[in-house]
Design a protein around this motif. Structure first.
Motif, PDB file in Angstrom:
ATOM      1  N   ARG A 116      32.802  43.324  -3.164  1.00  0.00           N
ATOM      2  CA  ARG A 116      33.134  44.012  -2.767  1.00  0.00           C
ATOM      3  C   ARG A 116      33.546  45.400  -3.802  1.00  0.00           C
ATOM      4  N   ILE A 117      32.917  46.046  -2.986  1.00  0.00           N
ATOM      5  CA  ILE A 117      33.235  47.101  -2.784  1.00  0.00           C
ATOM      6  C   ILE A 117      34.406  48.324  -2.628  1.00  0.00           C
ATOM      7  N   MET A 118      35.122  49.154  -2.580  1.00  0.00           N
ATOM      8  CA  MET A 118      35.885  49.636  -1.881  1.00  0.00           C
ATOM      9  C   MET A 118      35.973  51.250  -1.595  1.00  0.00           C
ATOM     10  N   ALA A 119      35.739  51.888  -0.750  1.00  0.00           N
ATOM     11  CA  ALA A 119      35.866  53.600  -0.757  1.00  0.00           C
ATOM     12  C   ALA A 119      37.151  54.426  -1.989  1.00  0.00           C
ATOM     13  N   ASP A 120      37.200  54.934  -2.945  1.00  0.00           N
ATOM     14  CA  ASP A 120      37.894  56.023  -3.858  1.00  0.00           C
ATOM     15  C   ASP A 120      38.864  56.503  -3.117  1.00  0.00           C
ATOM     16  N   ASN A 121      39.757  55.694  -2.261  1.00  0.00           N
ATOM     17  CA  ASN A 121      40.823  56.771  -1.568  1.00  0.00           C
ATOM     18  C   ASN A 121      42.256  56.313  -1.970  1.00  0.00           C
ATOM     19  N   PRO A 122      42.521  56.644  -2.532  1.00  0.00           N
ATOM     20  CA  PRO A 122      44.370  56.144  -2.958  1.00  0.00           C
ATOM     21  C   PRO A 122      45.271  56.267  -1.409  1.00  0.00           C
ATOM     22  N   ARG A 123      44.703  56.180   0.190  1.00  0.00           N
ATOM     23  CA  ARG A 123      45.641  56.505   1.193  1.00  0.00           C
ATOM     24  C   ARG A 123      44.816  55.035   1.329  1.00  0.00           C
ATOM     25  N   TYR A 124      43.679  53.920   0.818  1.00  0.00           N
ATOM     26  CA  TYR A 124      43.047  52.531   1.315  1.00  0.00           C
ATOM     27  C   TYR A 124      44.273  52.219   0.442  1.00  0.00           C
ATOM     28  N   SER A 125      44.859  51.119   1.393  1.00  0.00           N
ATOM     29  CA  SER A 125      45.302  49.434   0.417  1.00  0.00           C
ATOM     30  C   SER A 125      44.984  48.256   0.542  1.00  0.00           C
ATOM     31  N   ILE A 126      44.754  47.758   0.256  1.00  0.00           N
ATOM     32  CA  ILE A 126      44.323  46.100   0.378  1.00  0.00           C
ATOM     33  C   ILE A 126      45.260  45.283  -0.944  1.00  0.00           C
ATOM     34  N   GLY A 127      45.306  43.884  -0.081  1.00  0.00           N
ATOM     35  CA  GLY A 127      45.803  42.782  -0.931  1.00  0.00           C
ATOM     36  C   GLY A 127      47.079  41.720  -0.192  1.00  0.00           C
ATOM     37  N   LEU A 128      47.144  40.978  -0.623  1.00  0.00           N
ATOM     38  CA  LEU A 128      47.701  40.004   0.015  1.00  0.00           C
ATOM     39  C   LEU A 128      49.732  40.251   0.457  1.00  0.00           C
ATOM     40  N   ASN A 129      49.594  41.351   2.327  1.00  0.00           N
ATOM     41  CA  ASN A 129      50.942  41.928   1.739  1.00  0.00           C
ATOM     42  C   ASN A 129      52.005  41.074   2.295  1.00  0.00           C
ATOM     43  N   GLU A 130      51.497  39.931   2.924  1.00  0.00           N
ATOM     44  CA  GLU A 130      51.907  38.843   3.361  1.00  0.00           C
ATOM     45  C   GLU A 130      53.300  38.818   2.514  1.00  0.00           C
ATOM     46  N   THR A 131      53.152  38.303   1.063  1.00  0.00           N
ATOM     47  CA  THR A 131      53.314  38.228  -0.045  1.00  0.00           C
ATOM     48  C   THR A 131      55.166  38.523  -0.234  1.00  0.00           C
ATOM     49  N   GLN A 132      54.792  39.641   0.247  1.00  0.00           N
ATOM     50  CA  GLN A 132      55.771  40.263   0.053  1.00  0.00           C
ATOM     51  C   GLN A 132      57.066  40.061   1.426  1.00  0.00           C
ATOM     52  N   LEU A 133      56.561  39.645   1.781  1.00  0.00           N
ATOM     53  CA  LEU A 133      57.936  39.023   2.785  1.00  0.00           C
ATOM     54  C   LEU A 133      58.064  37.529   2.857  1.00  0.00           C
ATOM     55  N   GLY A 134      57.445  37.004   1.315  1.00  0.00           N
ATOM     56  CA  GLY A 134      58.295  35.680   1.420  1.00  0.00           C
ATOM     57  C   GLY A 134      57.220  34.481   1.619  1.00  0.00           C
ATOM     58  N   ILE A 135      56.086  35.037   2.384  1.00  0.00           N
ATOM     59  CA  ILE A 135      55.229  34.239   3.544  1.00  0.00           C
ATOM     60  C   ILE A 135      53.693  33.922   2.475  1.00  0.00           C
ATOM     61  N   VAL A 136      53.580  32.771   2.374  1.00  0.00           N
ATOM     62  CA  VAL A 136      52.646  32.328   1.560  1.00  0.00           C
ATOM     63  C   VAL A 136      51.229  31.748   1.980  1.00  0.00           C
ATOM     64  N   ALA A 137      50.129  31.996   1.762  1.00  0.00           N
ATOM     65  CA  ALA A 137      49.523  31.363   2.350  1.00  0.00           C
ATOM     66  C   ALA A 137      49.026  29.501   2.304  1.00  0.00           C
ATOM     67  N   PRO A 138      49.030  29.340   3.420  1.00  0.00           N
ATOM     68  CA  PRO A 138      48.405  28.071   3.806  1.00  0.00           C
ATOM     69  C   PRO A 138      47.378  27.502   2.522  1.00  0.00           C
ATOM     70  N   PHE A 139      47.960  26.391   2.128  1.00  0.00           N
ATOM     71  CA  PHE A 139      47.112  25.316   1.941  1.00  0.00           C
ATOM     72  C   PHE A 139      45.517  24.973   2.591  1.00  0.00           C
ATOM     73  N   TRP A 140      44.130  25.349   2.424  1.00  0.00           N
ATOM     74  CA  TRP A 140      43.200  24.996   3.671  1.00  0.00           C
ATOM     75  C   TRP A 140      42.231  23.619   2.716  1.00  0.00           C
TER      76      TRP A 140
END
Ligand SMILES: CCCCCC/C=C/CC(=O)SCCNC(=O)CCNC(=O)[C@H](O)C(C)(C)COP(=O)(O)OP(=O)(O)OC[C@H]1O[C@@H](n2cnc3c(N)ncnc32)[C@H](O)[C@@H]1OP(=O)(O)O
Length: 179
Positions: free
Chosen positions: A155-179
């Motif tokens: 992964r290479i990400m553009a260096d811009n403070p306005r760009y965000s990345i992450g599993l933001n659903e965890t902020q709502l307490g939603i956990v990624a399902p088990f696969w």
């Protein structure tokens, strides 16, 4: 360099340890969209394909989008000359907004199941690819967008403070399902 989007190759091949004898795959059977949300340019001289996500406004991962993405990855996988894949976005400021919320709101269990299988198929295809895969993250990439980039080798990400990345659903307490 030539554009490959829209082609349907069903030949068998074997290269780089890849056996590709299966012609009509799940994603191809599912595909009934004529819009092109994915553009692929393959450079024969380098063996590297660039896949541009172009689903306005934010490349949200709808069933159609995921289907088209999977078909294109399958096609490249079957091409013995293709060794590398760069995944990036044509949309300004956004790599991918993640799962298309409208695909999971108020839909039947059957439809949600179909959608969720397509999500799984997407990351399995990218994660299991024999190609070297690189996410060139040129914009925000929350949740499913983050997942998509995490399934790539690099992964290479553009260096811009306005760009965000992450599993933001965890902020709502939603956990990624088990696969
Ligand atoms: C093992 C690991 C497992 C991991 C499992 C991964 C699970 C993933 C779950 C999900 O992905 S749920 C989706 C979560 N996505 C988000 O929360 C993203 C929300 N969107 C944003 O943060 C922003 O939209 C953006 C992507 C940063 C872009 O911001 P920008 O200001 O450029 O545009 P907006 O004005 O906000 O949006 C434009 C337009 O697009 C619509 N939209 C945005 N995101 C989505 C989406 N995910 N699905 C459907 N539609 C989306 C938004 O509503 C606007 O529509 P409008 O009609 O123009 O108002």
């Amino acid at each position: 360099m030539y554009a490959r989007s829209g082609l349907l190759s069903q030949r068998s091949c074997s290269s780089h340890g890849r056996e590709c004898a299966t012609p009509v795959l799940a994603a191809q059977r599912r595909n009934n969209s004529t819009a092109t949300k994915i553009a692929v340019e393959f450079d024969q001289s380098t063996g590297v394909a660039v896949m541009r996500l172009q689903g306005p406004p934010v490349n949200s991962l709808s069933l159609d989008f995921l289907t088209e993405l999977c078909i294109n990855v399958e096609k490249l996988e079957m091409d013995k000359n293709c060794r590398g894949l760069i995944l990036t976005s044509s949309q300004p400021k956004v790599f991918s907004a993640g799962l298309d919320i409208m695909e999971i709101y108020g839909k039947s269990p059957e439809r949600c199941g179909e959608f969720w299988r397509a999500v799984q198929e997407m990351w399995l295809k990218l994660y299991g690819s024999s190609m070297v895969t690189i996410a060139a993250i040129n914009g925000s990439s929350p949740a499913g967008g983050c997942l998509m980039s995490m399934t790539c080798d690099y992964r290479i990400m553009a260096d811009n403070p306005r760009y965000s990345i992450g599993l933001n659903e965890t902020q709502l307490g939603i956990v990624a399902p088990f696969w």
